[in-house]
Design a protein around this motif. Structure first.
Motif, short mmCIF file in Angstrom:
data_model
loop_
_atom_site.label_atom_id
_atom_site.label_comp_id
_atom_site.label_asym_id
_atom_site.label_seq_id
_atom_site.Cartn_x
_atom_site.Cartn_y
_atom_site.Cartn_z
N VAL A 119 27.03 -23.56 -100.57
CA VAL A 119 27.02 -23.14 -99.17
C VAL A 119 26.42 -24.18 -98.22
N ASN A 176 31.31 -16.09 -98.49
CA ASN A 176 29.85 -15.99 -98.63
C ASN A 176 29.46 -14.79 -99.50
N ASP A 181 34.40 -18.07 -93.04
CA ASP A 181 34.56 -16.63 -92.85
C ASP A 181 34.87 -16.29 -91.40
N HIS A 237 39.73 -21.53 -96.13
CA HIS A 237 39.13 -20.27 -96.57
C HIS A 237 39.97 -19.62 -97.66
N PHE A 264 29.42 -24.01 -92.99
CA PHE A 264 30.09 -23.30 -94.08
C PHE A 264 30.51 -21.89 -93.65
N ARG A 265 29.69 -21.26 -92.82
CA ARG A 265 30.01 -19.90 -92.35
C ARG A 265 31.24 -19.87 -91.46
N ARG A 280 25.06 -20.64 -105.39
CA ARG A 280 24.92 -20.47 -103.96
C ARG A 280 24.32 -21.70 -103.30
N ILE A 329 30.38 -15.49 -103.18
CA ILE A 329 29.40 -16.39 -103.82
C ILE A 329 28.11 -15.64 -104.11
N LYS A 330 27.71 -14.78 -103.19
CA LYS A 330 26.48 -14.00 -103.38
C LYS A 330 26.60 -13.10 -104.61
N LYS A 375 24.95 -25.09 -93.73
CA LYS A 375 25.18 -23.67 -94.00
C LYS A 375 25.89 -23.00 -92.82
#
Length: 579
Positions: free
Chosen positions: A197, A179, A211, A154, A207-208, A193, A182-183, A204
């Motif tokens: 991601v 996230n 965080d 991260h 990928f989360r 994105r 990237i947004k 996805k």
């Protein structure tokens, strides 16, 4: 891909008040992408978000174009603070609309040079930090602590995304969730994105975890992460870092080309003026070369028709770079040649070439430059005083040669160097260069062996191999013969740099037929991991042509490098006998 930019602007102009519009191209994941930047005049009550559907309507039949809207004041502000993204976007060649009589680009060549230097400085700081976090992820992964490993991933990705924001806005905020970062970047890179991601819901969700791991460590909580998920995230993180770096390099390359064009335009404006007036104006802005320098330079056998142009070039280099010292390594004119530091045959030529080493306290992004004025071309390598002092102390043969045998054409009065100069250890130099040449010559012979393989039937692959063969041979020759190659330069620039010793390499790549000119352009191209479309003229050639070229290139560089090795063997014997 053909884009009707005029049609787009006509549609948009009927519906909104556009100050400037730029359409630019960049590389992402090996593909060309087009982006429309609309800089809007201030209109009370209308925000860019409100106007977005109108732009979508105007672009409905124009495929694969992303866009963004930004107030003109905001765009110009970001350009002024050194945004690489907006500086590249606002280059003159990218402009498709400018309101009224506004024709000047936001930045001139000198300011673009500063943007390039700042971006490069950020990039050089970025790499070791992200690499350190990746190494930390590997260490924790080997220990089975996957939460800590993913946290390190991260941090590495956040560092790169933060750099991407710096590249766009000229500054970065303290948002830690990747996230969210990237947004926020999606407005500028609509494909970012979906590319980073994950491809499906499972990826996805995985990928989360980046965080989630950050939050868990921050809150001192435990988070269960499987070895499979950690391994996938590790490989995906490396992919993301590489993607961001390639995106940065694409913009750097584009901005550097824009900078060179603006610089050439500025130089051409100066060149169109009377030579004597131009030199006089430079003298009025900057102190002219010292009397001693001018006298020393005039002592050279310069033909009169070159003298004013040469003095103009020297004055321009001094004015733009504020150097400590300028040294003449070699020159080449129609009826005179260098004093013997390096050798040139006296060949009739309508132009003059001079080769200079310019010493500065600090150098930025630019390590090498060619300046053309009138009938004079100056090939200039920039070096810092710290670099020169270190190399002289280590007994570098290149630094010894330029320091002791070149001609000083300018020295700042306050520059009084007292460097420690160690003698060249020719025995050690021969030992190190011989090891390097043994390795490189084997690589060249192995590549030549590939051409003998009957299964090699692709002209594209053959040209790629020839490009690598040329690169290996050229860098080997520079290391053996000169001992120094300027940084951040193209292969074609390195060919010019070899002329400080002789013109054999340049003459080898001087074309004698149209097909050779096309092939040489491919051989001297800086690939940077890319594969370019092969010109149709080369794609139609028989493989025997490429095989003969491979043998020709190999024999040429093997002969040159062999001569350099024999020269160092002689120097090593002489040095040994003295002791």
């Amino acid at each position: 891909m053909e884009i009707n930019s005029q049609l787009i602007i006509d549609r948009l102009s009927q519906r909104m008040d556009i100050d400037r519009a730029y359409l630019f191209k960049y590389q992402f994941l090996g593909q060309d992408h087009y982006h429309l930047l609309l800089a809007l005049k201030h209109v009370s009550g209308l925000s860019p978000k409100v106007l977005k559907p109108i732009v979508e309507l105007c672009l409905m039949d124009q495929k694969n174009i992303s866009f963004e809207l930004v107030p003109i004041a905001e765009m110009l502000s970001k350009v002024k603070v050194g945004s690489l993204y907006y500086s590249y976007a606002s280059l003159p060649e990218n402009a498709v609309h400018q309101a009224g009589s506004k024709k000047n680009p936001p930045l001139q060549a000198k300011e673009l040079k500063s943007v390039l230097e700042i971006a490069d400085e950020y990039y050089q700081k970025l790499l070791p930090i992200s690499a350190g976090f990746l190494q930390g992820a590997e260490t924790f992964g080997q220990q089975g602590n996957y939460q800590r490993a993913v946290f390190m991933l991260h941090q590495s990705m956040e560092n790169h995304l933060r750099f991407l924001q710096l590249m766009i806005d000229g500054k970065a905020n303290n948002v830690h969730h990747v996230n969210n970062r990237i947004k926020s970047l999606n407005e500028h890179f609509s494909i970012l994105r979906e590319s980073l991601v994950g491809k499906d819901e499972e990826e996805k969700k995985r990928f989360r975890l980046l965080d989630s791991a950050f939050d868990a460590v921050k809150q001192n909580k435990d988070l269960e992460i499987s070895a499979f998920d950690a391994s996938w995230l590790y490989e995906h993180c490396k992919f993301v870092l590489h993607t961001i770096e390639q995106l940065y390099l694409s913009f750097m390359e584009g901005l550097k080309m824009g900078y060179e064009k603006l610089l050439a335009i500025a130089e051409q404006k100066v060149a169109n003026k009377n030579v004597e007036v131009a030199v006089g104006n430079l003298a009025a802005k900057e102190t002219t070369l010292s009397n001693a320098t001018t006298s020393q330079f005039h002592a050279f056998p310069w033909p009169e028709r070159y003298e004013a142009d040469i003095l103009h070039v020297l004055a321009q280099i001094r004015q733009e770079n504020n150097p400590e010292q300028m040294m003449l390594l070699n020159y080449y004119v129609s009826d005179a040649h260098g004093k013997g530091l390096f050798h040139f045959p006296a060949v009739e030529n309508e132009k003059a070439e001079i080769y200079l080493a310019v010493i500065k306290k600090k150098i930025g992004h630019c390590h090498f430059r060619k300046i053309v004025y009138g009938r004079v071309t100056a090939v200039v390598a920039f070096m810092s005083t710290d670099f020169l002092a270190t190399k002289l102390d280590l007994g570098s043969r290149f630094s010894h040669t330029i320091w002791n045998e070149s001609v000083v054409v300018y020295r700042r009065p306050s520059y009084k160097p007292t460097y420690s100069v160690s003698p060249v250890n020719w025995h050690d130099t021969l030992f190190k260069t011989s090891i390097s040449w043994t390795r490189n010559s084997k690589l060249m012979q192995d590549l030549l062996g590939v051409f003998a393989f009957e299964g090699l039937a692709s002209p594209q692959l053959a040209v790629l191999f020839l490009n690598q063969l040329t690169s290996i041979g050229l860098y080997s020759y520079l290391y053996l013969r000169i001992g120094y190659a300027p940084m951040n330069v193209t292969i074609a620039d390195l060919v010019d740099w070899t002329c400080i010793c002789d013109k054999k390499v340049k003459e080898f790549f001087t074309t004698r037929a149209d097909i050779e000119e096309i092939l040489n352009a491919e051989l001297l191209k800086q690939m940077k991991g890319r594969v370019y479309e092969l010109p149709s003229q080369l794609a139609q050639l028989d493989m025997d042509y490429f095989r003969s070229k491979a043998r020709e290139i190999t024999d040429f560089f093997v002969d040159l490098c062999g001569q350099s090795i024999r020269y160092m063997e002689l120097k090593s014997e002489v040095n040994f006998n003295k002791h």
